[in-house]
Design an enzyme around this catalytic site. Structure first.
Site, PDB file in Angstrom:
ATOM      1  N   LYS A 191       0.797  -0.891   0.121  1.00 52.91           N
ATOM      2  CA  LYS A 191      -0.012  -0.148   0.053  1.00 52.91           C
ATOM      3  C   LYS A 191       0.861   1.435  -0.074  1.00 52.91           C
ATOM      4  CE  LYS A 191      -3.531  -3.013   0.253  1.00 52.91           C
ATOM      5  NZ  LYS A 191      -2.834  -3.758  -0.235  1.00 52.91           N
TER       6      LYS A 191
HETATM    7  C1  LIG Z   1      -9.310  -5.067  -1.657  1.00 59.06           C
HETATM    8  C2  LIG Z   1      -8.563  -5.450  -0.283  1.00 59.06           C
HETATM    9  N1  LIG Z   1      -9.259  -5.921   0.807  1.00 59.06           N
HETATM   10  C3  LIG Z   1      -8.516  -6.353   1.825  1.00 59.06           C
HETATM   11  C4  LIG Z   1      -7.101  -6.526   2.013  1.00 59.06           C
HETATM   12  C5  LIG Z   1      -6.457  -7.134   2.931  1.00 59.06           C
HETATM   13  O1  LIG Z   1      -5.730  -6.258   3.772  1.00 59.06           O
HETATM   14  P1  LIG Z   1      -4.461  -6.561   4.909  1.00 59.06           P
HETATM   15  O2  LIG Z   1      -3.307  -7.408   4.173  1.00 59.06           O
HETATM   16  O3  LIG Z   1      -4.249  -5.310   5.342  1.00 59.06           O
HETATM   17  O4  LIG Z   1      -5.218  -7.776   5.581  1.00 59.06           O
HETATM   18  C6  LIG Z   1      -6.487  -6.331   0.671  1.00 59.06           C
HETATM   19  C7  LIG Z   1      -5.090  -6.305   0.769  1.00 59.06           C
HETATM   20  O5  LIG Z   1      -4.478  -6.366  -0.475  1.00 59.06           O
HETATM   21  C8  LIG Z   1      -7.178  -5.773  -0.382  1.00 59.06           C
HETATM   22  O6  LIG Z   1      -6.400  -5.398  -1.313  1.00 59.06           O
END
Ligand SMILES: Cc1ncc(COP(=O)(O)O)c(C=O)c1O
Length: 392
Positions: A191
């Site tokens: 990110k």
């Molecule tokens: C659309 C979406 N939702 C949820 C997540 C999950 O994020 P995290 O890795 O912080 O749990 C991601 C991770 O890339 C994502 O792209």
């Protein structure tokens, strides 16, 4: 850190976090402070984040997945309920729903934006539907006005999976205000703002924020900070089953530094994305990303699509680029094709989702990427297309 392929070719990664000496110093300060987890730095990061997106409340957690899970739990969603979401998303979107015992119900996307198509939501609604989990696809805000209108007609909650959407705007307001009842962000290293791992929920609902705050640390009635600063002994209670979804102060200290430089990171990313789109005009078989009405992209990822007349398959293109030292990723996945969700009988067909999942590619984009590197990517793509034998 750039890698080299065998033969000495430099590898251009698909993403690279931008962290430096300030982050190192901030972490060292926390290490020396004696308070390492969910303490003063987390509180500071929450306040700064809330101010940045314009939300009344922000609650830090361990990831976006846990932010989504806690939001759903705190809103009372569980067994027997259905939550509508896109299948075209990272699997975490559906997993967070599944953790609660509720069922994700997939709705199809819009061909141009890759976001939930508001006109395809109604057919996925049943008497069990409680909420719509909207994803802002790779940072491009979804059609929130239309989705909120459908939700209000059917009395549904709207939760935003804003994992990729920090800095994105919808009709001039930052994602995270929030437009729905809660918005959830990710600070994973892919990110724009990273804390290594981490997440945040923003909401305008003070009770919801408070409940998420409790649930993130085992539903403890008095936090560590409260007990630490109390003048009298406090015995905490645990009135329900909660979770350990805490963010550490080490992560929050990194987040604070990253947030201070975030506008600069965003500006550079938008500059490089616009430059990609301009230069990729010379590749007519690639569709570049577009911003939909009122939506301002943060270009968390730069995702292109191979048109049906492309002279190469997606796999051939990605492999040929890799051989030139350019790392890419397939575009966003289709969750309903993965084992845990494959067996379900889906109510609606998902032709746009399947077509997008088959034909999209994420190109390298990161703060430190040079224009020379970007030109090399564009040049390599044109060459792969120009020299492709027919039928690949
Ligand atoms: C659309 C979406 N939702 C949820 C997540 C999950 O994020 P995290 O890795 O912080 O749990 C991601 C991770 O890339 C994502 O792209």
């Amino acid at each position: 850190m750039s890698r080299t392929l065998s033969g000495g070719l430099r590898l251009i990664p698909v993403a690279r976090p931008y962290v430096g000496l300030e982050e190192e110093a901030a972490v060292a300060e926390v290490l020396r402070s004696g308070w390492l987890s969910q303490g003063p730095r987390v509180a500071e990061f929450e306040a700064a984040f809330a101010a940045y997106v314009g939300a009344p409340h922000a609650v830090a957690v361990s990831s976006c997945t846990t932010a989504l899970h806690l939001s759903l739990v705190a809103l009372g969603i569980g067994r027997g309920d259905e939550v509508i979401c896109p299948s075209l998303s990272f699997i975490a979107t559906a997993n967070a729903i599944a953790y609660t015992g509720a069922r994700p119900v997939f709705a199809d996307i819009d061909r141009e934006t890759y976001n939930l198509d508001p006109t395809r939501i109604e057919e996925a609604i049943s008497r069990r539907t409680r909420a719509i989990l909207v994803v802002h696809q790779v940072g491009l805000p979804a059609a929130l006005n239309e989705i909120l209108a459908v939700a209000s007609r059917y009395g549904l909650l709207v939760i935003e999976d804003a994992a990729c959407a920090l800095g994105s705007e919808y009709f001039v307001r930052r994602i995270g205000m929030p437009h729905g009842v809660a918005a959830c962000f990710s600070f994973h290293p892919r990110k724009i703002l990273t804390t290594g791992e981490g997440g945040m929920v923003t909401t305008a609902d003070a009770d919801l924020a408070e409940r998420i705050r409790r649930l993130r640390q085992h539903a403890m009635s008095a936090s560590d900070v409260t007990r630490h600063t109390a003048r009298q002994v406090v015995f905490e209670t645990y009135d329900e089953v909660g979770y350990n979804y805490r963010m550490s102060d080490l992560q929050a200290a990194v987040g604070l530094v990253q947030l201070r430089r975030f506008d600069r990171l965003l500006e550079r990313r938008r500059y490089l994305a616009a430059r990609y789109s301009r230069h990729l005009e010379r590749v007519p078989w690639l569709k570049t990303p577009e911003e939909s009405a009122g939506a301002r992209h943060n270009f968390q990822s730069y995702m292109v699509r191979l048109r049906p007349d492309a002279p190469v398959s997606r796999e051939t293109l990605m492999q040929a680029l890799l051989e030139r030292g350019i790392s890419t990723r397939r575009g966003v996945m289709a969750i309903h094709r993965e084992v845990p969700y494959q067996e379900e009988k889906w109510k609606v067909s998902l032709p746009e989702t399947e077509a997008a999942a088959n034909s999209t590619v994420i190109l390298p984009l990161f703060h430190q990427m040079t224009e020379e590197e970007q030109d090399y990517v564009v040049e390599s793509i044109s060459q792969v297309g120009a020299f492709a034998p027919t039928g690949t």
